[in-house]
Design a protein around this motif. Structure first.
Motif, mmCIF file in Angstrom:
data_model
loop_
_atom_site.group_PDB
_atom_site.id
_atom_site.type_symbol
_atom_site.label_atom_id
_atom_site.label_comp_id
_atom_site.label_asym_id
_atom_site.label_seq_id
_atom_site.Cartn_x
_atom_site.Cartn_y
_atom_site.Cartn_z
ATOM 1 N N GLY A 1 4.804 6.251 12.535
ATOM 2 C CA GLY A 1 4.785 5.185 13.417
ATOM 3 C C GLY A 1 4.479 3.737 12.647
ATOM 4 O O GLY A 1 4.086 2.658 13.370
ATOM 5 N N LEU A 2 4.875 3.866 11.285
ATOM 6 C CA LEU A 2 4.568 2.605 10.504
ATOM 7 C C LEU A 2 4.955 1.203 10.969
ATOM 8 O O LEU A 2 4.496 0.286 11.053
ATOM 9 C CB LEU A 2 4.712 2.904 9.207
ATOM 10 N N HIS A 3 6.184 1.292 11.618
ATOM 11 C CA HIS A 3 6.934 0.127 12.248
ATOM 12 C C HIS A 3 6.230 -0.423 13.277
ATOM 13 O O HIS A 3 6.230 -1.828 13.334
ATOM 14 C CB HIS A 3 8.397 0.417 12.380
ATOM 15 N N ASP A 4 5.583 0.449 14.238
ATOM 16 C CA ASP A 4 4.950 -0.201 15.335
ATOM 17 C C ASP A 4 3.568 -0.549 14.889
ATOM 18 O O ASP A 4 3.087 -1.515 15.431
ATOM 19 C CB ASP A 4 4.891 0.940 16.339
ATOM 20 N N LEU A 5 2.908 0.194 14.058
ATOM 21 C CA LEU A 5 1.461 0.086 13.804
ATOM 22 C C LEU A 5 1.187 -1.328 13.106
ATOM 23 O O LEU A 5 0.141 -1.852 13.115
ATOM 24 C CB LEU A 5 1.221 1.412 12.790
ATOM 25 N N THR A 6 2.230 -1.559 12.134
ATOM 26 C CA THR A 6 1.949 -2.504 11.006
ATOM 27 C C THR A 6 2.560 -3.902 11.278
ATOM 28 O O THR A 6 2.127 -4.911 10.733
ATOM 29 C CB THR A 6 2.161 -2.053 9.648
ATOM 30 N N GLY A 7 3.994 -3.841 11.526
ATOM 31 C CA GLY A 7 4.766 -5.031 11.579
ATOM 32 C C GLY A 7 5.074 -5.449 10.163
ATOM 33 O O GLY A 7 5.442 -6.799 10.065
ATOM 34 N N LYS A 8 4.870 -4.725 9.359
ATOM 35 C CA LYS A 8 4.990 -5.184 7.692
ATOM 36 C C LYS A 8 6.119 -4.475 7.085
ATOM 37 O O LYS A 8 6.523 -3.638 7.697
ATOM 38 C CB LYS A 8 3.636 -4.930 6.992
ATOM 39 N N ALA B 1 0.921 -1.159 -0.192
ATOM 40 C CA ALA B 1 -0.026 -0.037 -0.035
ATOM 41 C C ALA B 1 0.747 1.201 0.340
ATOM 42 O O ALA B 1 1.817 1.377 0.935
ATOM 43 C CB ALA B 1 -0.851 -0.192 1.392
ATOM 44 N N VAL B 2 0.525 2.238 -0.797
ATOM 45 C CA VAL B 2 1.451 3.428 -1.045
ATOM 46 C C VAL B 2 0.548 4.485 -0.046
ATOM 47 O O VAL B 2 -0.641 4.877 -0.206
ATOM 48 C CB VAL B 2 1.634 3.818 -2.452
ATOM 49 N N VAL B 3 1.479 4.870 0.931
ATOM 50 C CA VAL B 3 0.953 5.704 2.029
ATOM 51 C C VAL B 3 1.553 7.045 2.106
ATOM 52 O O VAL B 3 1.671 7.562 3.028
ATOM 53 C CB VAL B 3 0.614 5.004 3.471
ATOM 54 N N LYS B 4 2.343 7.417 1.009
ATOM 55 C CA LYS B 4 3.243 8.444 0.960
ATOM 56 C C LYS B 4 2.442 9.731 1.009
ATOM 57 O O LYS B 4 1.084 9.642 0.791
ATOM 58 C CB LYS B 4 4.014 8.666 -0.237
ATOM 59 N N ALA B 5 2.933 10.933 1.446
ATOM 60 C CA ALA B 5 2.154 12.142 1.475
ATOM 61 C C ALA B 5 0.639 12.093 2.301
ATOM 62 O O ALA B 5 -0.279 12.229 2.035
ATOM 63 C CB ALA B 5 1.845 12.725 -0.044
ATOM 64 N N ASP B 6 1.054 11.281 3.759
ATOM 65 C CA ASP B 6 0.016 11.047 4.593
ATOM 66 C C ASP B 6 -1.062 10.320 3.793
ATOM 67 O O ASP B 6 -2.360 10.637 4.109
ATOM 68 C CB ASP B 6 -0.386 12.471 5.135
ATOM 69 N N ALA B 7 -0.914 9.332 3.097
ATOM 70 C CA ALA B 7 -1.808 8.414 2.443
ATOM 71 C C ALA B 7 -2.484 9.222 1.631
ATOM 72 O O ALA B 7 -4.024 9.277 1.627
ATOM 73 C CB ALA B 7 -2.656 7.516 3.321
ATOM 74 N N GLU C 1 8.512 10.306 6.997
ATOM 75 C CA GLU C 1 7.111 10.121 6.707
ATOM 76 C C GLU C 1 6.852 8.626 7.592
ATOM 77 O O GLU C 1 5.878 8.569 8.150
ATOM 78 C CB GLU C 1 6.689 9.774 5.081
ATOM 79 N N ALA C 2 7.856 7.780 7.341
ATOM 80 C CA ALA C 2 7.410 6.358 7.996
ATOM 81 C C ALA C 2 7.706 6.671 9.577
ATOM 82 O O ALA C 2 6.747 6.032 10.075
ATOM 83 C CB ALA C 2 8.463 5.427 7.257
ATOM 84 N N ILE C 3 8.607 7.067 9.854
ATOM 85 C CA ILE C 3 8.856 7.611 11.609
ATOM 86 C C ILE C 3 7.536 8.218 12.180
ATOM 87 O O ILE C 3 7.021 7.867 13.183
ATOM 88 C CB ILE C 3 10.136 8.132 11.717
ATOM 89 N N GLU C 4 7.325 9.474 11.434
ATOM 90 C CA GLU C 4 6.268 10.009 11.951
ATOM 91 C C GLU C 4 5.034 9.456 12.112
ATOM 92 O O GLU C 4 4.141 9.636 13.145
ATOM 93 C CB GLU C 4 6.051 11.424 11.137
#
Ligand SMILES: *Cc1c(COP(=O)(O)O)cnc(C)c1O
Length: 307
Positions: free
Chosen positions: A70-77, A33-39, A65-68
């Protein structure tokens, strides 16, 4: 751009999930899923949380974008980051589980321990390596995956021609190529297609007037026109809206207000739909803006709420 408090932006995350499920069922390959530019304005955090169990990974433009979000915590993907400004280091990538895209031998070497992904240039001429350098970059980064940013089938063919048969995971298709099975390869990377019919943007008619005299800056003449309290300072820039079930022309966009064409019975207080309820992005945009741009602008134009 400032949101107008007169505009309501309703985001249907269930629809985003359904769109992703439909794409996965149809293509039967992994979906990033492309979620750049705040999705695209829908909210990266909310969107990623909703999609975490549905897609195989996410794609963003930049490390912040990824850090703000929190994608690593949110998704595990898996999180693919383009990293054009070189903010990615091996440490950052490890900490935030990012897979950086690379297109030079030097960056591939620097990021070798972060499992970089080769980006091949098939015509876009940005953030990508030329086909004659691909083997060197692959080797420098010890890459097991490569992609290209493609909007035409010839570009997908070139990716396969240059990098096929090397045991690499390959992907190319964004929304524009989802109708072409030969573009699906090992994964697809849709942005816009995930967000279609998931956003409803509306406001109300602040004024309505019948007149046969020239109006506005441009001196347009229509039998009846109305005003909404949002303009280009709020990101409004479009061709059509929907009033009482009828598609109506946007006549003139001003700084904080916009003239729209009205029918005889339309009156102050009536709802004006800028997106949704059958008014889809290409129609709303007309020749005025690209659907991507319009979605981003409309999501930012008012107060965002989720359901
Ligand atoms: C933005 C982007 C996409 C998604 O494009 P859509 O047209 O919104 O589907 C896919 N791949 C890359 C590399 C992108 O930058």
């Amino acid at each position: 751009m400032t949101p107008s408090r007169h505009v309501t932006v309703r985001i249907d995350l269930n629809r985003v999930v359904q769109n992703a499920q439909r794409i996965a069922a149809r293509t039967r390959v992994e979906v990033y899923a492309v979620v750049k530019a705040d999705a695209y304005g829908l909210g990266a955090q909310q969107t990623a949380r909703a999609l975490a169990d549905v897609v195989h990974g996410f794609y963003v433009f930049s490390v912040p974008e990824a850090i703000e979000a929190g994608l690593h915590d949110l998704t595990g993907k898996k999180l693919i980051v383009l990293d054009a400004s070189q903010e990615a280091t091996v440490e950052i990538c490890r900490q935030y589980r990012l897979r950086p895209a690379v297109w030079s031998v030097q960056r591939a070497l620097d990021l070798r321990e972060a499992r970089p992904i080769l980006c091949l240039d098939t015509g876009m001429q940005r953030f990508a390596c030329s086909p004659d350098q691909a083997d060197q970059v692959l080797e420098a980064g010890n890459c097991d995956e490569a992609f290209t940013h493609a909007v035409r089938l010839e570009q997908v063919e070139q990716l396969v021609q240059v990098l096929g048969g090397k045991g690499l995971r390959l992907h190319a298709a964004g929304s524009a190529l989802l109708d072409h099975p030969t573009a699906w390869l090992d994964a697809v990377r849709p942005g816009l297609a995930l967000y279609e019919n998931a956003v409803h943007v509306s406001t109300h008619l602040a004024e309505a007037r019948s007149s046969n005299r020239p109006a506005g800056y441009s001196g347009f003449v229509v039998p009846r026109h109305g005003l909404i309290l949002a303009g280009y300072s709020n990101g409004i820039r479009q061709a059509m809206c929907l009033i009482n079930g009828t598609p109506r022309r946007v006549l003139e966009v001003g700084m904080q207000s916009t003239f729209v064409e009205l029918g005889e019975k339309d009156k102050p207080g009536d709802q004006v739909i800028l997106l949704g309820d059958g008014l889809t992005l290409p129609i709303a945009a007309g020749q005025v803006a690209r659907p991507h741009e319009l979605l981003l602008r409309l999501c930012a134009s008012g107060v965002r709420c989720y359901r």
